[in-house]
Enzyme design. Structure first.
Site, mmCIF file in Angstrom:
data_model
loop_
_atom_site.group_PDB
_atom_site.id
_atom_site.type_symbol
_atom_site.label_atom_id
_atom_site.label_comp_id
_atom_site.label_asym_id
_atom_site.label_seq_id
_atom_site.Cartn_x
_atom_site.Cartn_y
_atom_site.Cartn_z
ATOM 1 C CE LYS A 1 -4.072 1.925 2.282
ATOM 2 N NZ LYS A 1 -5.053 1.769 3.363
ATOM 3 C CD GLU B 1 -19.871 -3.119 8.092
ATOM 4 O OE1 GLU B 1 -19.252 -2.277 7.423
ATOM 5 O OE2 GLU B 1 -19.981 -4.324 7.735
ATOM 6 N NE ARG C 1 -21.949 -3.386 4.150
ATOM 7 C CZ ARG C 1 -20.811 -3.757 3.570
ATOM 8 N NH1 ARG C 1 -19.682 -3.174 3.918
ATOM 9 N NH2 ARG C 1 -20.788 -4.717 2.681
#
Length: 648
Positions: A288, A389, A417
């Protein structure tokens, strides 16, 4: 490697020739590494001008080039998960010259958007959706007799969500041609990318190996024990040199680990995978922030970037040349306003010191929600459950059943969600769980996928819930304490960014449940403002000589005070940064109708549409929620109702 963001557009002669993937295919494979360097440089420059996500994009430059080089997009469907890493994809698919409009009103969206380009196969913003979407596209193509490839690119973080594994399991069951690329930028795994694993990965993607693999299995299928033994031997061999056994068990042909920054190697492997049948999982390892030293060193802190302020650099340079001999007086800096996330984080630490039963839970939103200090000070009471979630909410419910007092820190858009778990596992059992809901209302440049426009509507209809909307930093601190001490499920929703600068009273006292506060007394007009709308309501009230009530609670409402306002005024105005349908204003309307109050009502809030990205101030004005627009709307309502007031 760069150590600063380019201030001027860099020279990119190769990239300038690529206006579409068709142009990309005209290049030789040995030119792709140079293209990757130019693309990485241009990405840094453009994000420096506009702000946005760039760490993930820097990591997938080579992968993006290879995918568009090998596959025939947009006929081949390329689905990006979350979309943080899709900026290189946008640059290569005809949007290079529009990148400086990124995240601005009328400009490019921060995430893939089907309305923006035919190359954006699926609109995203929330994680872990790519495999399901690509699988649906695969089935649709087969039913319509279309031959194309379907590719889902998903990160190791997004792969933690149960939805991703549900889709993987289904794909293995369907056993049709789909390619899932697991982009793994976890440092601990990248150490495993060496000569042996790369060799085996190339072998597993090769035509000879797969011809022998599939042909041999067909022959041995007539001898079940032998076929089973061969399959097991293959699994064990792969398991010794790769982490792919899990995917093999689900039904995927696992290929990995692959160096995600070797563009020529990626092209070779992807060309081979195109010829294979059945579900394929390619495991690539990337870094990254690749190519930008600050992002490589701090991949979390440099996940996204605010636009570079050139004037700020000049000021820094000027200050550095100032000598002590000048002895010019330096103005004392004013104390900066806290962000709502900081207020929450500070409150949580204060609470944890006072109460050993408090536990903090977040589904991969800990740092953004302000929980960094809490995690350091109370590691045994901090739980980041990754992108899960649904699990986060039910996990909290289980804790609450056995005496703990969980606080779930979650963004409004992601609480959507976990709606079933919120109802079934928390509210139905009337459990003591506090939801600290960040990013409520409009979020600006991130656009409609991340806006928290609906939480008041979907929360206030749930039995046992109390719902609170603080108007500033101090109110946030108070209402968080109130929700925590309440016996049952509670929610405190607050916006993204900084507050108005209110001084925080550092105590953990509660306020009376369901009681509003009058902030200003006026005549004729009563403005009932919720949360972030109290400040613009107060500004508008000055020219309207209106009463302003900080409602604090959406549920339960301060019905007694609403009744007083309806009796004492000629017009009631409700203002909220939430969808008008089913929101706080609707709650006020329901009460007034139930009690037969005969008074005109004006409801102001977010319109019944998904608002595209832009500056929050501009978006609020477009929704008639700026102080100036509030005045205009109220004056029009007074005129329509023929009400005489100082405002007209």
């Amino acid at each position: 490697m760069l150590n600063e963001i380019p201030a001027n557009r860099p020279d990119t002669p190769l990239l300038d020739t690529v206006d579409s993937p068709a142009d990309l295919k005209l290049l030789e494979v040995n030119q792709l590494s140079a293209l990757a360097e130019e693309l990485r440089l241009f990405l840094l420059y453009s994000v420096g001008q506009t702000g946005g996500h760039f760490g993930a994009g820097l990591g997938v430059v080579e992968l993006t080039i290879a995918l568009h080089y090998v596959f025939d997009t947009p006929d081949d469907r390329l689905v990006w998960d979350v979309g943080h890493q899709a900026y290189p994809h946008k640059i290569l698919t005809g949007r290079r010259d529009q990148m400086l409009s990124m995240r601005q009103a009328g400009g490019l969206a921060a995430f893939p958007n089907r309305n923006e380009s035919e190359f954006d196969a699926f609109g995203v913003g929330h994680s872990s959706t790519s495999i399901s979407a690509a699988l649906g596209m695969m089935v649709a193509a087969r039913l319509q007799n279309r031959e194309n490839h379907n590719i889902a690119v998903i990160g190791d973080g997004a792969m933690t969500a149960g939805m991703a594994f549900e889709a993987l399991n289904h794909a293995g069951h369907l056993h049709d041609n789909i390619l899932v690329i697991l982009n793994d930028n976890n440092m601990s795994i990248s150490n495993n990318v060496g000569g042996l694993s790369s060799y085996f990965a190339r072998m597993w993607a090769s035509k000879p190996y797969n011809f022998i693999r599939t042909g041999g299995k067909r022959m041995l299928s007539k001898i079940p024990p032998a076929a089973k033994a061969v399959h097991r031997a293959e699994e064990y061999m792969k398991g010794m040199v790769s982490p792919g056994t899990l995917f093999e068990e689900i039904g995927f042909n696992y290929i990995g680990l692959i160096d995600g920054h070797d563009v020529a190697g990626l092209v070779e492997i992807l060309n081979n995978i195109k010829t294979l049948s059945g579900p394929q999982l390619l495991h690539v390892v990337t870094q990254k922030g690749k190519g930008y030293s600050e992002s490589e060193n701090d991949p979390y802190g440099m996940h996204a970037l605010s636009k570079i302020d050139a004037s700020a650099k000049i000021k820094v340079a000027e200050n550095s040349t100032q000598t002590q001999a000048s002895k010019k007086p330096v103005p004392t800096a004013t104390k900066p306003a806290l962000s709502y996330s900081q207020v929450f984080g500070n409150w949580l630490c204060e609470l944890a010191e006072a109460d050993d039963l408090v536990v903090g839970i977040t589904p991969a939103m800990g740092e953004g929600s302000g929980m960094k200090d809490f995690a350091k000070q109370y590691p045994d009471r901090f739980h980041d459950v990754a992108i899960a979630e649904q699990h986060a909410v039910t996990f909290a419910a289980g804790m609450a059943c056995d005496g703990l007092k969980p606080v779930v820190a979650i963004y409004s858009t992601f609480l959507q969600r976990a709606y079933d778990q919120l109802i079934h596992d928390v509210a139905l059992q009337n459990l003591n769980v506090l939801f600290a809901i960040d990013r409520a209302g409009l979020v600006g440049e991130d656009g409609p996928t991340h806006a928290g426009s609906f939480d008041l509507s979907f929360l206030r209809c749930i039995p046992n819930m109390i719902v609170m909307t603080p108007s500033d930093e101090n109110e946030t601190h108070k209402l968080l304490s109130t929700g925590y001490h309440y016996q049952g499920p509670s929610a405190v929703r607050y916006p993204r960014g900084k507050g108005s600068g209110a001084e925080v009273e550092h105590n953990l006292d509660s306020v009376p449940i369901g009681k509003a506060v009058i902030r200003r007394r006026g005549q004729s007009i009563a403005i009932l403002a919720f949360g972030s709308m109290v400040v613009p309501a107060l500004a508008a009230a000055e020219s309207l000589n209106a009463t302003v009530v900080d409602m604090r609670f959406v549920k339960p409402l301060d019905e007694e005070l609403i009744g007083d306002m309806a009796t004492e005024h000629q017009l009631i105005v409700t203002i909220e940064e939430n969808a008008l349908q089913g929101g706080a204003g609707s709650a006020v309307n329901e009460y007034l109708l139930q009690e037969n109050y005969q008074i005109p009502v004006l409801n102001l809030g977010l319109p019944d549409e998904f608002l595209e990205h832009g500056k929050v101030s501009e978006m609020l004005a477009a929704a008639n929620l700026s102080s100036e627009n509030i005045i205009i709307s109220i004056k029009k309502k007074l005129k329509d109702c023929k009400i005489q007031s100082e405002a007209v």
